[in-house]
Design a protein around this motif. Structure first.
Motif, short mmCIF file in Angstrom:
data_model
loop_
_atom_site.label_atom_id
_atom_site.label_comp_id
_atom_site.label_asym_id
_atom_site.label_seq_id
_atom_site.Cartn_x
_atom_site.Cartn_y
_atom_site.Cartn_z
N ARG A 592 0.86 -1.19 0.00
CA ARG A 592 0.00 0.00 0.00
C ARG A 592 0.89 1.24 0.00
O ARG A 592 2.11 1.15 0.12
CB ARG A 592 -0.92 0.01 1.23
CG ARG A 592 -1.73 -1.26 1.42
CD ARG A 592 -2.78 -1.41 0.35
NE ARG A 592 -3.58 -2.63 0.54
CZ ARG A 592 -4.51 -3.05 -0.30
NH1 ARG A 592 -4.77 -2.34 -1.39
NH2 ARG A 592 -5.16 -4.16 -0.07
N LYS A 593 0.25 2.37 -0.11
CA LYS A 593 1.02 3.62 -0.18
C LYS A 593 1.81 3.86 1.11
O LYS A 593 3.00 4.21 1.08
CB LYS A 593 0.09 4.79 -0.45
CG LYS A 593 0.82 6.11 -0.65
CD LYS A 593 -0.15 7.22 -1.03
CE LYS A 593 0.60 8.52 -1.26
NZ LYS A 593 -0.29 9.62 -1.66
N VAL A 594 1.17 3.63 2.28
CA VAL A 594 1.82 3.88 3.57
C VAL A 594 2.94 2.89 3.80
O VAL A 594 4.05 3.25 4.23
CB VAL A 594 0.78 3.81 4.70
CG1 VAL A 594 1.46 3.95 6.07
CG2 VAL A 594 -0.27 4.91 4.53
N THR A 595 2.66 1.60 3.54
CA THR A 595 3.69 0.59 3.78
C THR A 595 4.89 0.80 2.86
O THR A 595 6.03 0.53 3.25
CB THR A 595 3.11 -0.82 3.56
OG1 THR A 595 2.55 -0.91 2.24
CG2 THR A 595 2.03 -1.12 4.58
N CYS A 596 4.64 1.27 1.63
CA CYS A 596 5.76 1.52 0.72
C CYS A 596 6.63 2.67 1.23
O CYS A 596 7.86 2.65 1.08
CB CYS A 596 5.25 1.84 -0.68
SG CYS A 596 4.61 0.42 -1.58
N LEU A 597 6.01 3.68 1.83
CA LEU A 597 6.78 4.80 2.37
C LEU A 597 7.59 4.40 3.59
O LEU A 597 8.71 4.89 3.80
CB LEU A 597 5.84 5.96 2.71
CG LEU A 597 5.19 6.69 1.52
CD1 LEU A 597 4.16 7.69 2.03
CD2 LEU A 597 6.24 7.39 0.67
N PHE A 668 6.55 4.03 -4.06
CA PHE A 668 5.11 4.05 -4.31
C PHE A 668 4.67 2.66 -4.80
O PHE A 668 5.47 1.91 -5.37
CB PHE A 668 4.77 5.11 -5.36
CG PHE A 668 5.49 4.92 -6.67
CD1 PHE A 668 4.91 4.15 -7.70
CD2 PHE A 668 6.74 5.48 -6.88
CE1 PHE A 668 5.57 3.98 -8.91
CE2 PHE A 668 7.41 5.30 -8.09
CZ PHE A 668 6.82 4.55 -9.10
N PRO A 669 3.39 2.32 -4.59
CA PRO A 669 2.90 1.02 -5.10
C PRO A 669 2.89 1.02 -6.62
O PRO A 669 2.58 2.02 -7.27
CB PRO A 669 1.47 0.95 -4.53
CG PRO A 669 1.42 1.95 -3.44
CD PRO A 669 2.38 3.03 -3.81
N ASN A 670 3.22 -0.12 -7.19
CA ASN A 670 3.35 -0.21 -8.65
C ASN A 670 2.94 -1.61 -9.11
O ASN A 670 3.08 -2.60 -8.38
CB ASN A 670 4.79 0.07 -9.06
CG ASN A 670 4.97 0.02 -10.56
OD1 ASN A 670 4.24 0.67 -11.30
ND2 ASN A 670 5.92 -0.78 -11.03
N CYS A 684 6.45 -2.46 -4.37
CA CYS A 684 6.76 -1.09 -3.99
C CYS A 684 7.94 -0.63 -4.84
O CYS A 684 9.06 -1.12 -4.68
CB CYS A 684 7.13 -1.00 -2.51
SG CYS A 684 5.72 -1.06 -1.39
N ASN A 685 7.66 0.24 -5.76
CA ASN A 685 8.73 0.81 -6.56
C ASN A 685 9.54 1.74 -5.67
O ASN A 685 8.99 2.63 -5.02
CB ASN A 685 8.15 1.57 -7.75
CG ASN A 685 9.20 1.98 -8.74
OD1 ASN A 685 10.12 2.73 -8.41
ND2 ASN A 685 9.08 1.49 -9.96
#
Length: 797
Positions: A592-597, A668-670, A684-685
């Motif tokens: 997800r966006k948060v986990t990728c960050l 970011f998620p990809n 996660c890119n």
């Protein structure tokens, strides 16, 4: 056009000579007239009733040009004459169509000989039984139109004479799809099926059965050339190849003269690898081909075993008794186009009223009756055979086998029936409505819907390319003799004999056979899979062990082994290791966006804290031993607490690197559609790969520094310092992350994530085991060693 021809026909004809002496002086030819029924106007006909029978089918001796083969009656063909008579009967009974005009008929039977065709045509233009063309002695029996022939060659011969007198002729003829055939007079009108449409039907038939390697048989005349020239482009457009195109001599006598040549042609045809042959021949010409085929089967004991596709020119149902022509067996399993026909009201009743004993019966009926019912008439002048019964005239046509005679109007008979009505309606318009031009059509020819066979012959030079493959034509090969190649990776073909393979949509991939596209599997490391369960369980287990160790050290905080080497650093190291194990859960599950960050940044900062703590503990050990020597500067350094500075500054540097990373190019998620075939990688890119490797490099720098310092301090007394254990822990840590980099780069998808999680857990477990497990052993199992006296004694203080 028929109407315009009739206008020219209505003009005054050559006046009749009144002196009989002049008529006798002309000495006209005489020709036996088969059938004549008087009327104001005459509809002539030249229709096939007999066929030539070859006396010597082996062709060891063939006939000379002046010789004629034996003629035998074909029972089925009699329906042509009956259809013409029935149409005239209907027209005469219809008082609104041609009032005060009676149609008569004059019919000759063609024998497929040029000389007889000319004589019959000239006789139609003459009076009575005398051959004086266009010479009429009365106003009745004037020739209105001629129906026939059903053979293209004979029709052309007739048209060459009738066209000179502008007599409308309706029969079978050649065609040309681009322009009118200049060799055919304008007075000639075709009644055979539309050949252009028939060619299209042939192509559709071949495509339906997937046949693309065929042969052609056509007459050696303009109609055959037109057929081949029209059909060939259609075949080429649909990738159908013609292996051979043979021309057949249509005339019977000429065929007999060249019988030996055709025996060789038939032999070559039998030996050909072509399994499907399209035959554009009329019944007369095609029958000439059956004899050599039958002989070839007997002599060489081989069979054609081919599928014959016959055009509508061939009327299979008119061949009469099967026992009369054994050569028909060569066409077993043939496909034949059918001429359009439908039930004509009153025709069955007309047939049931036929009586050979009636005076007005035509000249054909008695002979035909004797043949089909195998009987003899009394008083016929013939001596009845004992094996034959007497003809009563009460025999039923319905009792005859279908191959002998059909009470249902056939396609050719229906064409003749419509042709007569067309002439009548054209005459009606000419006589009553000169300003109008109504076209009376007999119906649209439609091909029957073909059903697939349960078994299709291999009418191809190569096997078909199944779905999942495409065609490739080798150099110097016909387009039909192609090769089949498998579709390249990532492409598919869902059609047989595909010209090329097609790429699947981005979210789909070809199946194993390459004949369809399937939705790609979603690739990430979920908690439900075995790998996710094992890694999550291992992370929880190591976290639990770390908590237990932390609780033990807090409980034993006043013991010498805990107080040694900076008790605060021990707590910081255990807490950072606990967070390292817990950060593994950021890598498991759908990104997800948060986990990728948080994933890489949290891992980098927490591990920096842990390694900084190890480095601080190692430096503390070295400084502690140096401080025991008098005059050493180590005491002053220890007083300034350098360990706290190291633990604070190093993680801050790593945090600054992560902040820059998140600010410039954050992860970011990809969805990666291409890395793994058949799968969509949810990942996660990392955004900036450079920043990711900067984080790893800084951790490597800290680990290398810790390893170097610990290695140099490894020989200090074991009981008081943990430098040796830190050396081993750093060796494990560095080994794990050095092997991580190439492994990480060589994997994709969830395997890559699993490699990073395992590296995190393995390196953390190495630190935990090498540094704290020996201390826990002493605290829990050897408490007597956990004393100041023992430690001082070991160090010699």
């Amino acid at each position: 056009m028929i109407r315009l021809l009739l206008l020219s026909w209505l003009l005054p004809q050559v006046s009749c000579l009144t002196k009989r002496t002049e008529t006798r002086s002309m000495k006209p030819f005489r020709l036996y007239e088969n059938f004549h029924r008087e009327g104001d106007l005459i509809v002539g006909g030249n229709l096939p009733l007999f066929r030539a029978v070859v006396k010597d089918p082996s062709f060891k001796e063939y006939f000379r040009e002046q010789d004629h083969p034996e003629l035998k009656l074909v029972p089925k063909n009699y329906q042509y004459i009956l259809a013409l008579q029935f149409a005239i009967k209907e027209i005469n009974e219809d008082r609104t169509l041609l009032p005060n005009v009676t149609l008569g008929s004059r019919i000759y039977t063609e024998c497929n000989f040029a000389s007889k065709t000319m004589e019959a045509t000239l006789s139609l233009l003459s009076t009575g039984r005398q051959m004086v063309p266009n010479y009429k002695c009365n106003r009745r029996d004037q020739l209105l139109s001629v129906i026939g022939s059903l053979d293209a060659t004979t029709s052309r011969q007739m048209a060459s004479i009738l066209g000179s007198f502008k007599i409308p002729q309706l029969g079978y003829g050649s065609f040309n799809c681009d322009k009118e055939d200049e060799t055919v007079p304008s007075s000639f009108c075709r009644i055979d099926p539309n050949q252009v449409l028939q060619c299209r039907g042939l192509v559709q038939l071949l495509l339906y059965f997937h046949w693309n390697w065929i042969g052609l048989l056509a007459p050696e005349e303009s109609s055959g050339e037109n057929f081949i020239q029209t059909l060939t482009p259609l075949l080429t457009q649909n990738d159908i190849c013609v292996a051979f195109a043979r021309r057949v001599i249509p005339e019977t006598v000429a065929f007999l003269q060249h019988g030996k040549i055709w025996m060789k042609h038939i032999s070559d045809l039998f030996k050909s690898d072509v399994q499907v042959v399209i035959v554009f021949l009329d019944s007369n010409t095609l029958r000439n081909l059956l004899g050599p085929m039958s002989v070839m089967k007997k002599l060489n004991k081989i069979s054609a075993r081919k599928v014959w596709v016959l055009t509508a020119q061939w009327d299979f149902v008119t061949e009469g008794s099967q026992k009369q022509w054994k050569g028909l067996k060569s066409f077993h399993g043939a496909l034949s186009f059918q001429i359009y026909s439908k039930e004509v009201p009153g025709f069955a009743q007309f047939l049931s009223e036929l009586d050979p004993h009636q005076p007005q019966a035509d000249a054909f009926l008695c002979r035909w009756w004797r043949v089909v019912f195998d009987c003899e008439f009394l008083g016929s002048g013939l001596i009845p055979s004992r094996s034959k019964r007497k003809c009563t005239g009460e025999e039923k046509l319905e009792d005859l086998p279908a191959f002998v005679f059909s009470v249902t109007m056939t396609g050719h008979s229906y064409s003749i029936y419509n042709a007569v009505h067309s002439v009548a309606h054209a005459l009606h318009d000419t006589m009553h409505s000169p300003g109008t031009n109504r076209a009376v059509m007999g119906g649209v020819n439609r091909l029957p819907k073909l059903q697939p066979w349960q078994e299709i012959p291999f009418a191809r030079c190569v096997k078909r390319c199944p779905p999942g493959q495409s065609r490739r034509v080798p150099e110097e090969k016909p387009v039909c003799c192609y090769e089949c190649i498998s579709c390249p990776e990532g492409t598919f073909s869902n059609q047989t004999d595909a010209t090329h393979c097609t790429s699947c949509p981005e979210d789909q991939c070809p199946n194993k056979d390459g004949d369809q596209c399937l939705l790609k599997k979603i690739n990430f490391l979920p908690y439900q899979e075995t790998g996710g369960v094992l890694l999550a369980s291992l992370a929880l287990f190591l976290s639990l062990i770390t908590l237990l160790m932390l609780a033990t050290f807090i409980k034993q905080r006043d013991t010498p082994i805990v107080k040694a080497n900076n008790r605060s650093l021990t707590y910081v190291l255990l807490v950072s290791l606990l967070l390292c194990f817990l950060c593994s859960f950021l890598f498991i599950g759908r990104p997800r966006k948060v986990t990728c960050l948080l994933r890489q940044t949290t891992f980098g900062i927490v591990f920096s804290v842990a390694i900084s703590s190890v480095l601080a503990k190692t430096i503390t050990v070295v400084l502690a031993f140096m401080a025991t020597k008098p005059g050493n500067m180590a005491r002053k350094l220890l007083a300034r607490q350098p360990a706290n500075s190291i633990v604070l500054i190093c993680p801050l540097i790593q945090t600054a690197i992560c902040v820059v990373w998140l600010a410039t190019s954050p992860p970011f998620p990809n969805l990666d559609f291409h890395s793994i075939a058949g799968e969509i990688v949810v990942e996660c890119n990392e955004g900036s790969v450079t920043m990711f490797y900067n984080v790893l490099s800084f951790m490597g720098f800290l680990a290398l520094a810790s390893f170097t310092v610990a290695f140099l301090a490894r020989k200090l007394p074991d009981s008081f310092n943990e430098a040796k254990f830190i050396t081993f822990s750093m060796l494990v840590f560095c080994s794990v992350w050095v092997s991580f980099v190439p492994t990480y780069l060589s994997t994709k998808g969830k395997i890559m994530v699993a490699v990073e999680i395992f590296s995190i857990l393995a390196s953390g477990a190495g630190l935990l085991a090498c540094i704290f497990l020996p201390k826990c052993y002493i605290i829990l199992l050897k408490p007597n060693l956990n004393s100041r006296e023992h430690l001082m004694r070991k160090t010699g203080i």
